[in-house]
Structure formats: C-alpha cells, structure tokens
Design an enzyme around this catalytic site. Structure first.
Site, PDB file in Angstrom:
ATOM      1  N   ARG A   1      36.019   8.564  94.440  1.00  0.00           N
ATOM      2  CA  ARG A   1      36.393   7.102  95.597  1.00  0.00           C
ATOM      3  C   ARG A   1      36.047   7.700  96.676  1.00  0.00           C
ATOM      4  NH1 ARG A   1      34.913   5.496  91.776  1.00  0.00           N
ATOM      5  NH2 ARG A   1      35.741   3.675  90.061  1.00  0.00           N
TER       6      ARG A   1
ATOM      7  N   SER B   1      40.733  -3.224  91.228  1.00  0.00           N
ATOM      8  CA  SER B   1      41.410  -2.120  91.057  1.00  0.00           C
ATOM      9  C   SER B   1      42.635  -1.338  91.567  1.00  0.00           C
ATOM     10  CB  SER B   1      40.671  -1.028  89.932  1.00  0.00           C
ATOM     11  OG  SER B   1      40.572  -0.942  89.017  1.00  0.00           O
TER      12      SER B   1
ATOM     13  N   GLU C   1      43.748   1.752  95.843  1.00  0.00           N
ATOM     14  CA  GLU C   1      42.150   1.663  95.839  1.00  0.00           C
ATOM     15  C   GLU C   1      41.264   1.165  97.077  1.00  0.00           C
ATOM     16  OE1 GLU C   1      39.507   1.906  92.877  1.00  0.00           O
ATOM     17  OE2 GLU C   1      38.269   0.305  93.795  1.00  0.00           O
TER      18      GLU C   1
HETATM   19  C1  LIG Z   1      36.456  -7.703  90.765  1.00  0.00           C
HETATM   20  C2  LIG Z   1      36.545  -6.727  91.311  1.00  0.00           C
HETATM   21  C3  LIG Z   1      36.219  -5.632  91.032  1.00  0.00           C
HETATM   22  C4  LIG Z   1      35.933  -4.375  91.382  1.00  0.00           C
HETATM   23  N1  LIG Z   1      35.361  -2.948  90.665  1.00  0.00           N
HETATM   24  C5  LIG Z   1      34.856  -1.628  91.179  1.00  0.00           C
HETATM   25  C6  LIG Z   1      34.090  -1.391  90.407  1.00  0.00           C
HETATM   26  O1  LIG Z   1      33.897  -0.864  89.053  1.00  0.00           O
HETATM   27  N2  LIG Z   1      34.380  -0.073  90.990  1.00  0.00           N
HETATM   28  C7  LIG Z   1      34.435   0.607  92.268  1.00  0.00           C
HETATM   29  O2  LIG Z   1      33.616   1.546  93.165  1.00  0.00           O
HETATM   30  N3  LIG Z   1      34.912  -0.955  93.090  1.00  0.00           N
HETATM   31  C8  LIG Z   1      34.977  -1.897  92.264  1.00  0.00           C
HETATM   32  N4  LIG Z   1      35.761  -3.020  92.912  1.00  0.00           N
HETATM   33  C9  LIG Z   1      36.320  -2.463  94.861  1.00  0.00           C
HETATM   34  C10 LIG Z   1      34.923  -3.163  95.450  1.00  0.00           C
HETATM   35  O3  LIG Z   1      33.949  -3.707  95.595  1.00  0.00           O
HETATM   36  C11 LIG Z   1      34.239  -1.805  96.232  1.00  0.00           C
HETATM   37  O4  LIG Z   1      35.259  -0.944  96.773  1.00  0.00           O
HETATM   38  C12 LIG Z   1      32.879  -2.464  96.639  1.00  0.00           C
HETATM   39  O5  LIG Z   1      32.094  -1.200  97.545  1.00  0.00           O
HETATM   40  C13 LIG Z   1      33.727  -2.963  98.444  1.00  0.00           C
HETATM   41  O6  LIG Z   1      32.393  -3.055  99.151  1.00  0.00           O
HETATM   42  P1  LIG Z   1      32.608  -4.463  99.989  1.00  0.00           P
HETATM   43  O7  LIG Z   1      31.336  -4.798 101.175  1.00  0.00           O
HETATM   44  O8  LIG Z   1      33.561  -5.947  99.201  1.00  0.00           O
HETATM   45  O9  LIG Z   1      33.856  -3.672 101.777  1.00  0.00           O
HETATM   46  P2  LIG Z   1      34.844  -4.299 102.250  1.00  0.00           P
HETATM   47  O10 LIG Z   1      35.682  -4.595 101.376  1.00  0.00           O
HETATM   48  O11 LIG Z   1      34.687  -5.016 103.056  1.00  0.00           O
HETATM   49  O12 LIG Z   1      34.681  -2.832 103.012  1.00  0.00           O
HETATM   50  C14 LIG Z   1      35.727  -2.157 102.110  1.00  0.00           C
HETATM   51  C15 LIG Z   1      35.658  -0.918 103.438  1.00  0.00           C
HETATM   52  O13 LIG Z   1      34.063   0.077 103.297  1.00  0.00           O
HETATM   53  C16 LIG Z   1      33.288  -0.087 105.186  1.00  0.00           C
HETATM   54  N5  LIG Z   1      32.872  -1.223 105.480  1.00  0.00           N
HETATM   55  C17 LIG Z   1      32.520  -1.693 104.811  1.00  0.00           C
HETATM   56  N6  LIG Z   1      31.154  -2.382 104.785  1.00  0.00           N
HETATM   57  C18 LIG Z   1      30.226  -0.902 105.761  1.00  0.00           C
HETATM   58  C19 LIG Z   1      29.479  -1.113 106.885  1.00  0.00           C
HETATM   59  N7  LIG Z   1      28.304  -1.425 106.827  1.00  0.00           N
HETATM   60  N8  LIG Z   1      29.578   0.209 107.169  1.00  0.00           N
HETATM   61  C20 LIG Z   1      30.624   0.774 107.468  1.00  0.00           C
HETATM   62  N9  LIG Z   1      32.142   0.973 106.663  1.00  0.00           N
HETATM   63  C21 LIG Z   1      31.375   0.270 105.537  1.00  0.00           C
HETATM   64  C22 LIG Z   1      35.170  -1.293 105.575  1.00  0.00           C
HETATM   65  O14 LIG Z   1      35.190  -0.907 106.579  1.00  0.00           O
HETATM   66  C23 LIG Z   1      36.190  -0.463 104.867  1.00  0.00           C
HETATM   67  O15 LIG Z   1      36.918   0.137 105.017  1.00  0.00           O
HETATM   68  C24 LIG Z   1      36.073  -4.031  92.619  1.00  0.00           C
HETATM   69  C25 LIG Z   1      36.454  -4.891  93.375  1.00  0.00           C
HETATM   70  C26 LIG Z   1      37.041  -6.566  93.080  1.00  0.00           C
HETATM   71  C27 LIG Z   1      37.119  -7.356  93.717  1.00  0.00           C
END
Ligand SMILES: Cc1cc2nc3c(=O)[nH]c(=O)nc-3n(C[C@H](O)[C@H](O)[C@H](O)COP(=O)(O)OP(=O)(O)OC[C@H]3O[C@@H](n4cnc5c(N)ncnc54)[C@H](O)[C@@H]3O)c2cc1C
Length: 351
Positions: free
Chosen positions: A167, A244, A345
C-alpha cells in the site's frame, strides 16, 4: 482550461463527504494539466490531485486551493511484446481502473484479473500500489509517466523507481505531492493463467473440474467483492465508503508474539499469514471486530459496513468530523486491547 470555483467535492468521492474546492479544474489533456499547475503557481495555491475519489476523506471545510481532476483517457495495446514476452498496455491516468481490467481480460492478458472491481482511476493505482486477492499493481506496472512538479518536466519512471511496497510507493511517501501521474504502462502476460491463490477465490471454484479462465476469475472476484460491499453498486448503502479504512499491520516476530499472548488471554487465536520472511501481516478487520466494532456498529449517520468490518460507511448524513471521531475511537480501542497502532488507508484531504 475550464476553471470553476466553489465546487462541492462530496459528490466526487465514493464516501460522499467533504466541503468545496475553492478552485476546480478537470484536465482532459496534458496541456490542461500544465495550465492548471501554472494557474496554481501564479496564485500560490495549494494543489490537490483528484482521481475518482475512492480513497479520500475530504474535510468538511473542503480544500482552500486548486483541485485538479485528472481525466486523461485512452487505452493503447502495443503490438510488439517486450523482452519477457509480455504485452504492454498504456492507459491514461483518468481511465476507470475497472474498465482497464475488463479490457485486459478481454484481450486474454493476465496479471490484473484479481484487481477487478476496485474503484478508482488508473492514475490512482500506483499511488498506494493497489492490491487485492493476491495481486498488486507493482507486479505488472512497467513504468509510470509523470509530470514532475519540481521542474515541470514530463518523465517516465520505471517500476523500481516507484519503490512499491504494501500500500505504498514514492507517490504517497517520500515524494508525496511531487508527481502528477499522467499515464501508466502495464506489462501483462498473453494467454496467461489467472492467479488463484486467495482462500475466498479457491473456495469459489471448489469442485470445478476445469481451471477457471481470466473472465471467470474476474466475475468471481466481482461477485465476492459485491458480497462484501466492496464493489460500488449505486444505491447500495454499504458501499458509500472509502474502501478498507485501515491497512493490515505488518508486525515483527516480537510484536506478533505479544499479540498472540494477548489473544490467548482472551481465548482467541490470531489469524495471520507471512507477509515478508520475518514479519507477519495481521488482519486489521480481525483487530477491529475483536475490539468491539462489529459489522453494522455505529450511529444513524456513520458506522461500520454490515458486510465488512474494515469499511467505515456514510449512512446518509455523515460529516468528515463524524468519520474522524469513529476512526479515532477504533484506533484508540485497538491500541488499548492489542497494543497495535492501526494506520488509516484513505488520504485525509484538507484537515
Ligand atoms: C468500495 C471500495 C473498495 C476498495 N477496494 C480496494 C482494494 O481492494 N484494494 C486497494 O488497494 N484499494 C481499494 N480501494 C481504495 C481505492 O479504490 C484505491 O486506492 C484507488 O486506486 C484510488 O484511486 P482514485 O482514482 O479513486 O484516487 P483518489 O481517491 O482520487 O486519490 C487517492 C490518492 O491518489 C492521488 N492521486 C489520484 N490520482 C492521481 C494522479 N493521476 N496523479 C497523482 N496522484 C493521484 C490523490 O492525490 C490521493 O492522494 C477501495 C475503495 C473503495 C471505495
């Protein structure tokens, strides 16, 4: 570049919480990314990079600077294989991650099938080295194209440069805030077999005479995730979360022995599995549940998912302050009972 002001951020997150962004830009081209960065610089504004908002808790007061949503699209499959016979796929940071997985599976390429159904964008995956059901993106990311905010250059970072661990990567640790992810290149195995190592997945296919293919594995993962409220289904109350809420703690042998002693005193056995050779990863969900925060716990505004002990859910009118109060309560109780500090997380934005 379309510059907007006072845009509510709650609808742009999966947990539907948070105040407004003072300034907001959605960038669909690299040119717009550069323009937005230049605007933030010219006004001395703090910049926050937004993906699909699935790993965020935004403060009730919102973000006082510029929120830059990365919406760079496109998935390209390269025709030539790399030296290891892998197929390279380039995906824009703003692509939906699950759409990318679907694309890879339909192209019969293995390596990301167990990551089906994870919400968020492609650009979000390297940030916390997204993982589930025995796979992590660090196993398939070949390189990450970034805009380096230090000098304004676009660079290609190889997998090793990203320093992926559980992570974590340079993007959420040592170099936090320095890079904007523009594109990610994944090296996938053509006609590869699905990775079925996780107990839940093995159980799902128990009794089958033929080995599951990639598409069946993807469907199985999505099915298992849906049962746990870990698949975003519109209108489903248990998925109004940030996934999570706590990372699985990785303990030293001594810490693990202490935990086992505490569990034995309560007539319990700690479920664990080796993460690294000499360290043990413990289920954060188990710690949370055995500290009194069972599934369904909480108030009418905020609580624990009825299907997954690790997900804090917004039951409709929760504020970021409600979430933080519950988070603090859980961390304090787990520390008191088990001597372990749980690490959140999701990214806390604007606190
Ligand atoms: C129902 C649910 C289930 C999930 N299951 C999992 C799982 O099984 N495993 C897991 O690892 N995660 C899981 N997650 C967490 C999440 O889906 C991941 O962390 C995902 O990769 C976040 O991507 P996002 O585009 O939504 O980022 P955001 O939530 O928009 O941002 C998260 C972070 O990433 C940064 N970021 C986003 N895009 C960029 C970019 N282009 N450049 C630089 N920084 C950036 C943001 O600044 C922030 O710090 C889950 C979330 C939910 C809601």
């Amino acid at each position: 570049m379309n510059l907007l002001e006072n845009i509510p951020l709650a609808p742009l997150t999966t947990i539907k919480i948070g105040g407004p962004a003072r300034y907001f830009v959605e960038a669909k081209t690299i040119g717009e990314v550069h323009e937005a960065v230049a605007f933030a610089r010219s006004r001395d504004l703090h910049l926050f990079i937004l993906g699909d908002g699935s790993n965020l808790i935004v403060a009730d007061s919102g973000w006082p600077g510029l929120v830059l949503k990365i919406s760079l699209q496109g998935i390209d499959q390269q025709t030539a294989h790399d030296d290891d016979g892998k197929v390279l796929f380039d995906a824009g940071a703003g692509e939906s991650w699950d759409r990318f997985v679907s694309h890879a599976v339909m192209a019969h390429c293995a390596g990301v099938e167990c990551l089906s159904g994870i919400p968020g964008s492609v650009g979000g995956t390297p940030v916390q080295n997204v993982g589930a059901y025995g796979q992590e993106v660090s196993e398939t990311i070949a390189s990450v194209q970034v805009l380096d905010l230090k000098d304004g250059q676009v660079r290609e970072l190889c997998r090793e440069a990203c320093e992926f661990t559980y992570r974590a990567s340079i993007f959420n640790t040592t170099q936090q805030g320095r890079f904007i992810v523009l594109r990610v290149t994944y090296a996938l195995t053509p006609d590869g077999k699905p990775h079925i190592s996780y107990a839940d997945l093995k159980r799902h296919f128990e009794g089958r005479e033929t080995s599951p293919n990639l598409a069946e594995t993807r469907e199985a993962v999505r099915h298992i995730r849906a049962l746990k409220g870990m698949l975003i289904v519109p209108g489903e109350p248990d998925c109004q979360s940030a996934g999570s809420f706590f990372k699985n703690p990785v303990l030293s042998e001594t810490q693990h022995a202490d935990l086992e002693k505490r569990a034995a005193a309560r007539g319990l056995t700690v479920p664990s599995y080796p993460a690294l050779e000499t360290r043990k990863k413990v289920s954060a969900a188990w710690l949370v549940e055995h500290s009194g925060f069972t599934k369904g716990f909480g108030s009418e505004r905020v609580g624990i998912s009825t299907r997954h002990a690790l997900a804090i859910v917004n039951r409709g009118r929760a504020t970021a302050a409600d979430v933080v109060t519950l988070k603090d309560q859980i961390q304090q109780r787990v520390q008191e009972i088990w001597g372990i500090q749980l690490e959140p997380e999701p990214v806390m934005v604007g606190f």
